[in-house]
Design an enzyme around this catalytic site. Structure first.
Site, PDB file in Angstrom:
ATOM      1  N   TRP A  91       1.130  -1.354  -0.271  1.00 16.22           N
ATOM      2  CA  TRP A  91       0.098  -0.465   0.019  1.00 16.22           C
ATOM      3  C   TRP A  91       1.073   0.993  -0.090  1.00 16.22           C
ATOM      4  O   TRP A  91       0.695   1.679  -0.590  1.00 16.22           O
ATOM      5  CB  TRP A  91      -0.858  -0.095   0.965  1.00 16.22           C
ATOM      6  CG  TRP A  91      -2.009   0.801   1.300  1.00 16.22           C
ATOM      7  CD1 TRP A  91      -2.389   1.916   0.073  1.00 16.22           C
ATOM      8  CD2 TRP A  91      -3.328   0.569   2.676  1.00 16.22           C
ATOM      9  NE1 TRP A  91      -3.736   2.083   0.866  1.00 16.22           N
ATOM     10  CE2 TRP A  91      -3.792   1.758   2.021  1.00 16.22           C
ATOM     11  CE3 TRP A  91      -3.509   0.653   3.986  1.00 16.22           C
ATOM     12  CZ2 TRP A  91      -4.911   3.031   2.623  1.00 16.22           C
ATOM     13  CZ3 TRP A  91      -4.017   1.100   4.880  1.00 16.22           C
ATOM     14  CH2 TRP A  91      -5.271   1.955   3.765  1.00 16.22           C
ATOM     15  N   HIS A 104      12.898  -3.715   4.896  1.00 15.52           N
ATOM     16  CA  HIS A 104      12.247  -4.108   5.901  1.00 15.52           C
ATOM     17  C   HIS A 104      12.804  -3.913   6.574  1.00 15.52           C
ATOM     18  O   HIS A 104      13.002  -4.775   7.971  1.00 15.52           O
ATOM     19  CB  HIS A 104      11.598  -5.813   5.551  1.00 15.52           C
ATOM     20  CG  HIS A 104      10.812  -5.355   5.178  1.00 15.52           C
ATOM     21  ND1 HIS A 104       9.973  -5.253   5.132  1.00 15.52           N
ATOM     22  CD2 HIS A 104      10.026  -6.579   4.111  1.00 15.52           C
ATOM     23  CE1 HIS A 104       8.201  -5.298   4.401  1.00 15.52           C
ATOM     24  NE2 HIS A 104       8.862  -6.095   3.493  1.00 15.52           N
ATOM     25  N   GLY A 129      -6.577  -7.618   4.360  1.00 12.07           N
ATOM     26  CA  GLY A 129      -5.843  -6.540   5.043  1.00 12.07           C
ATOM     27  C   GLY A 129      -7.062  -4.914   5.660  1.00 12.07           C
ATOM     28  O   GLY A 129      -6.598  -4.197   6.484  1.00 12.07           O
ATOM     29  N   SER A 142      -1.476 -11.748   9.317  1.00  9.15           N
ATOM     30  CA  SER A 142      -0.648 -11.810   8.417  1.00  9.15           C
ATOM     31  C   SER A 142       0.481 -12.179   7.804  1.00  9.15           C
ATOM     32  O   SER A 142       0.806 -13.052   6.619  1.00  9.15           O
ATOM     33  CB  SER A 142      -0.726 -10.249   7.713  1.00  9.15           C
ATOM     34  OG  SER A 142      -0.922 -10.350   7.233  1.00  9.15           O
TER      35      SER A 142
END
Length: 324
Positions: free
Chosen positions: A74, A132, A289, A162
């Protein structure tokens, strides 16, 4: 030991250097190594070290940082669309997001190769990259330059669920018999033994960097983006030095970008393809999401454990809280 690590690190990150590091198997069976207090998937570790040592940031660069499954896809779509809106919004049908995954448009620094540094010499300015790694593990050139860093942070319970789904679906370690159970996986997560963990050090590292230099590091919560994406799109644009003009706002450009980068829009683009040299299925980047999905998997006792853990670990980071 430290001198030995430094010598081997300079020697092409040899296998003998890896053997000096603590190693562990993640809950999905993927090998991990611990380096300077953080855990990394072994499959990406040499590239992490290479980008740390050799990547040269420009002052105009934009670095997007997250823990895995914390809104990375996103954020990539939003940053790309905001920066390139002059071209995209003039001809909405030509937006690359309509035909390819955001991970194709915004590369991860882990893909940086020492032997091919010019691969990242994008013709556009600013360049946008993602990572990350913890703040302390960013390339020196990133932290020392005036480039911008945007960090998106997600409730650790949702992030845990997730990433469990994501790694189980993609099975990086093909020969592993199967993932650990949810209880064992959660224990490892709470101990900080997971990719790019411990999660609290990752979060507090960027939060404290944001407090020290808010013009350098923007810290946004995933939940806040879900609650008011239009506000946060404008916030990102302001931070990057390219605020929306009154005319753009009147034309509905902010809403247009918000809709174009929504979960529903992105999940249907190239959903049957693969990213990262075939490692990850594109459809696994878009599971649901939703905020609070952890309640469908974790017990109240687990949530209480996380609440207490977060309270303890965030004590040195005033203002950083989550609704659990």
């Amino acid at each position: 030991m430290e001198k030995k690590q430094e010598r081997n690190e300079d020697d092409d990150f040899s296998e003998s250097f890896l053997q000096t590091l603590e190693q562990q198997t993640n809950w999905d069976g993927s090998p991990m190594v611990k380096y300077r207090g953080s855990w990394y998937l072994k499959i990406f570790f040499r590239s992490v070290l290479s980008s740390h040592k050799h990547f040269k940031a420009r002052d105009s660069d934009i670095i997007l940082s997250t823990l895995p499954k914390s809104g990375t896809t996103w954020l990539k779509a939003l940053a790309f669309s905001i920066v390139n809106r002059g071209t995209i919004c003039c001809d909405i049908g030509q937006n690359p997001l309509l035909t390819c995954n955001p991970h194709t448009l915004v590369p991860f620094l882990v893909m940086f190769e020492e032997n091919n540094p010019h691969e990242f010499d994008q013709p556009t300015d600013p360049r946008i990259f993602a990572t990350h790694v913890p703040f302390k593990a960013l390339a020196d050139s990133i932290r020392e330059s005036t480039c911008k860093i945007i960090y998106v942070c997600r409730n650790p319970l949702d992030q845990f669920i997730s990433i469990c789904h994501f790694l189980t679906e993609n099975k990086l370690e093909k020969d592993h018999a199967g993932p650990l159970g949810l209880d064992e996986s959660f224990d490892m997560f709470c101990e900080g033994t997971h990719p790019y963990g411990p999660f609290w050090e990752h979060m507090t590292g960027y939060w404290n960097a944001h407090l020290e230099n808010p013009g350098k590091v923007l810290f946004i919560k995933y939940e806040d983006m879900q609650e008011d994406i239009v506000f946060n799109v404008k916030k990102i644009a302001d931070f990057l030095g390219c605020p929306f003009s009154s005319e753009e706002e009147e034309r509905g450009i902010v809403e247009e970008i918000s809709k174009m980068c929504s979960f529903q829009s992105l999940k249907n683009v190239d959903k049957n393809g693969y990213s990262f040299n075939g490692l990850f299925k594109n459809n696994t980047f878009f599971r649901n999401g939703r905020v609070g999905d952890w309640t469908n998997y974790l017990t109240p006792a687990m949530a209480e454990r996380m609440k207490k853990l977060v309270e303890i670990k965030f004590q040195g980071s005033p203002g950083l809280t989550f609704k659990i």
